[in-house]
Design a protein around this motif. Structure first.
Motif, PDB file in Angstrom:
ATOM      1  N   PHE A 150      78.034  75.143 130.664  1.00 30.42           N
ATOM      2  CA  PHE A 150      78.198  76.573 130.435  1.00 30.42           C
ATOM      3  C   PHE A 150      78.516  76.893 128.980  1.00 30.42           C
ATOM      4  N   LEU A 151      79.322  76.070 128.325  1.00 27.35           N
ATOM      5  CA  LEU A 151      79.671  76.340 126.928  1.00 27.35           C
ATOM      6  C   LEU A 151      78.473  76.200 125.996  1.00 27.35           C
ATOM      7  N   ALA A 152      77.480  75.428 126.399  1.00 28.82           N
ATOM      8  CA  ALA A 152      76.298  75.230 125.562  1.00 28.82           C
ATOM      9  C   ALA A 152      75.271  76.354 125.709  1.00 28.82           C
ATOM     10  N   LEU A 153      75.404  77.207 126.705  1.00 27.63           N
ATOM     11  CA  LEU A 153      74.371  78.208 126.983  1.00 27.63           C
ATOM     12  C   LEU A 153      74.124  79.166 125.823  1.00 27.63           C
ATOM     13  N   ALA A 154      75.168  79.739 125.242  1.00 29.18           N
ATOM     14  CA  ALA A 154      74.990  80.725 124.166  1.00 29.18           C
ATOM     15  C   ALA A 154      74.390  80.080 122.922  1.00 29.18           C
ATOM     16  N   TYR A 155      74.887  78.906 122.569  1.00 30.42           N
ATOM     17  CA  TYR A 155      74.366  78.206 121.392  1.00 30.42           C
ATOM     18  C   TYR A 155      72.884  77.864 121.590  1.00 30.42           C
ATOM     19  N   THR A 156      72.542  77.369 122.764  1.00 33.92           N
ATOM     20  CA  THR A 156      71.160  77.009 123.064  1.00 33.92           C
ATOM     21  C   THR A 156      70.262  78.244 123.061  1.00 33.92           C
ATOM     22  N   PHE A 157      70.761  79.338 123.597  1.00 39.66           N
ATOM     23  CA  PHE A 157      69.988  80.590 123.587  1.00 39.66           C
ATOM     24  C   PHE A 157      69.712  81.033 122.148  1.00 39.66           C
ATOM     25  N   MET A 216      79.746  94.689 106.431  1.00 46.07           N
ATOM     26  CA  MET A 216      80.489  94.544 107.677  1.00 46.07           C
ATOM     27  C   MET A 216      79.631  93.837 108.741  1.00 46.07           C
ATOM     28  N   LEU A 217      78.351  94.238 108.833  1.00 45.51           N
ATOM     29  CA  LEU A 217      77.489  93.635 109.847  1.00 45.51           C
ATOM     30  C   LEU A 217      77.224  92.165 109.566  1.00 45.51           C
ATOM     31  N   SER A 218      77.140  91.788 108.282  1.00 45.77           N
ATOM     32  CA  SER A 218      76.919  90.378 107.978  1.00 45.77           C
ATOM     33  C   SER A 218      78.147  89.550 108.362  1.00 45.77           C
ATOM     34  N   GLY A 219      79.338  90.129 108.232  1.00 47.57           N
ATOM     35  CA  GLY A 219      80.555  89.439 108.666  1.00 47.57           C
ATOM     36  C   GLY A 219      80.591  89.274 110.176  1.00 47.57           C
ATOM     37  N   LEU A 220      80.164  90.307 110.889  1.00 47.84           N
ATOM     38  CA  LEU A 220      80.098  90.231 112.346  1.00 47.84           C
ATOM     39  C   LEU A 220      79.067  89.192 112.770  1.00 47.84           C
ATOM     40  N   ARG A 221      77.912  89.163 112.085  1.00 46.88           N
ATOM     41  CA  ARG A 221      76.865  88.180 112.392  1.00 46.88           C
ATOM     42  C   ARG A 221      77.399  86.770 112.202  1.00 46.88           C
ATOM     43  N   ARG A 222      78.099  86.538 111.083  1.00 46.71           N
ATOM     44  CA  ARG A 222      78.671  85.200 110.827  1.00 46.71           C
ATOM     45  C   ARG A 222      79.707  84.837 111.890  1.00 46.71           C
ATOM     46  N   ALA A 223      80.524  85.819 112.284  1.00 48.74           N
ATOM     47  CA  ALA A 223      81.542  85.559 113.309  1.00 48.74           C
ATOM     48  C   ALA A 223      80.904  85.206 114.644  1.00 48.74           C
ATOM     49  N   LEU A 224      79.881  85.960 115.041  1.00 46.69           N
ATOM     50  CA  LEU A 224      79.211  85.672 116.315  1.00 46.69           C
ATOM     51  C   LEU A 224      78.505  84.321 116.274  1.00 46.69           C
ATOM     52  N   ASP A 225      77.813  84.038 115.172  1.00 49.17           N
ATOM     53  CA  ASP A 225      77.141  82.741 115.053  1.00 49.17           C
ATOM     54  C   ASP A 225      78.165  81.608 115.067  1.00 49.17           C
ATOM     55  N   GLY A 226      79.310  81.829 114.439  1.00 53.26           N
ATOM     56  CA  GLY A 226      80.379  80.828 114.471  1.00 53.26           C
ATOM     57  C   GLY A 226      80.930  80.631 115.877  1.00 53.26           C
ATOM     58  N   LEU A 227      81.025  81.720 116.632  1.00 61.66           N
ATOM     59  CA  LEU A 227      81.497  81.640 118.014  1.00 61.66           C
ATOM     60  C   LEU A 227      80.523  80.846 118.877  1.00 61.66           C
ATOM     61  N   TYR A 228      79.222  81.101 118.698  1.00 62.46           N
ATOM     62  CA  TYR A 228      78.214  80.360 119.463  1.00 62.46           C
ATOM     63  C   TYR A 228      78.236  78.877 119.072  1.00 62.46           C
ATOM     64  N   LEU A 229      78.400  78.614 117.788  1.00 63.74           N
ATOM     65  CA  LEU A 229      78.476  77.228 117.316  1.00 63.74           C
ATOM     66  C   LEU A 229      79.713  76.535 117.889  1.00 63.74           C
ATOM     67  N   ALA A 230      80.832  77.249 117.941  1.00 68.56           N
ATOM     68  CA  ALA A 230      82.054  76.670 118.518  1.00 68.56           C
ATOM     69  C   ALA A 230      81.833  76.303 119.985  1.00 68.56           C
ATOM     70  N   GLY A 231      81.125  77.160 120.718  1.00 69.49           N
ATOM     71  CA  GLY A 231      80.785  76.839 122.106  1.00 69.49           C
ATOM     72  C   GLY A 231      79.933  75.580 122.187  1.00 69.49           C
ATOM     73  N   GLY A 232      78.969  75.447 121.265  1.00 69.42           N
ATOM     74  CA  GLY A 232      78.119  74.255 121.237  1.00 69.42           C
ATOM     75  C   GLY A 232      78.907  73.003 120.899  1.00 69.42           C
ATOM     76  N   VAL A 233      79.830  73.112 119.952  1.00 65.96           N
ATOM     77  CA  VAL A 233      80.659  71.960 119.585  1.00 65.96           C
ATOM     78  C   VAL A 233      81.559  71.561 120.753  1.00 65.96           C
TER      79      VAL A 233
END
Length: 169
Positions: A60-67, A1-18
């Protein structure tokens, strides 16, 4: 479950970067359109304002991805003075303070969008666009940054390696 959450959060940060990258491209297109329209003697209302809105959204959308990629200026000069448990405690303190400040920014950014929508605020430029529309990018980016900082705070509190430990491996 945690690996799915990790992938979802990383995908969300990547979407912000895109999205941030797409807004950067839109800035270039808007500036070029502005230059060409002036050369042709055609007035296109709002181009400068839209480029400004795109710049704010991109930033602002790049902040999470950059962090997440370690691209922000950090307090490493201070943190490297500590080691072991003291280092982890100092890192947790910094992440907690950053999470609080980012949460504060996110809360008031979302509130700003809501109030602008309720009041029917429009821009003062020649475009007269409802202000809540361009403010969404800033609010979304601020929320993403708060989530990223809280995510990292929880990870480090649960025993995840510190940034310096990750880069030395």
């Amino acid at each position: 479950m945690l690996s799915g959450l990790r992938r979802a959060l990383d995908g969300l940060y990547l979407a912000g970067g895109v999205l941030a990258g797409l807004f950067l491209i839109s800035i270039a297109v808007l500036v070029l359109l502005s230059i060409v329209s002036r050369l042709l003697g055609i007035f296109v209302p709002g181009l400068s304002e839209y480029a400004g809105y795109a710049m704010a959204s991109s930033s602002f959308l790049a902040l999470a991805y950059t962090f997440g990629r370690g691209g922000h200026i950090r307090v490493n000069l201070v943190l490297t003075k500590f080691s072991g448990t003291k280092r982890r405690v100092a890192e947790l303190w910094c992440l907690a303070a950053g999470s609080f400040l980012a949460g504060y920014l996110a809360w008031f950014s979302v509130k700003m969008v809501r109030v602008s929508h309720m009041l029917g605020d429009i821009s003062e430029g020649s475009d007269a666009i409802p202000l809540w529309i361009p403010q969404i990018g800033m609010a979304a980016g601020a929320v993403l940054l708060a989530v990223a900082l809280i995510d990292r705070l929880i990870s480090v509190a649960a025993g995840a390696p510190l940034i310096a430990e990750q880069t030395s491996e």
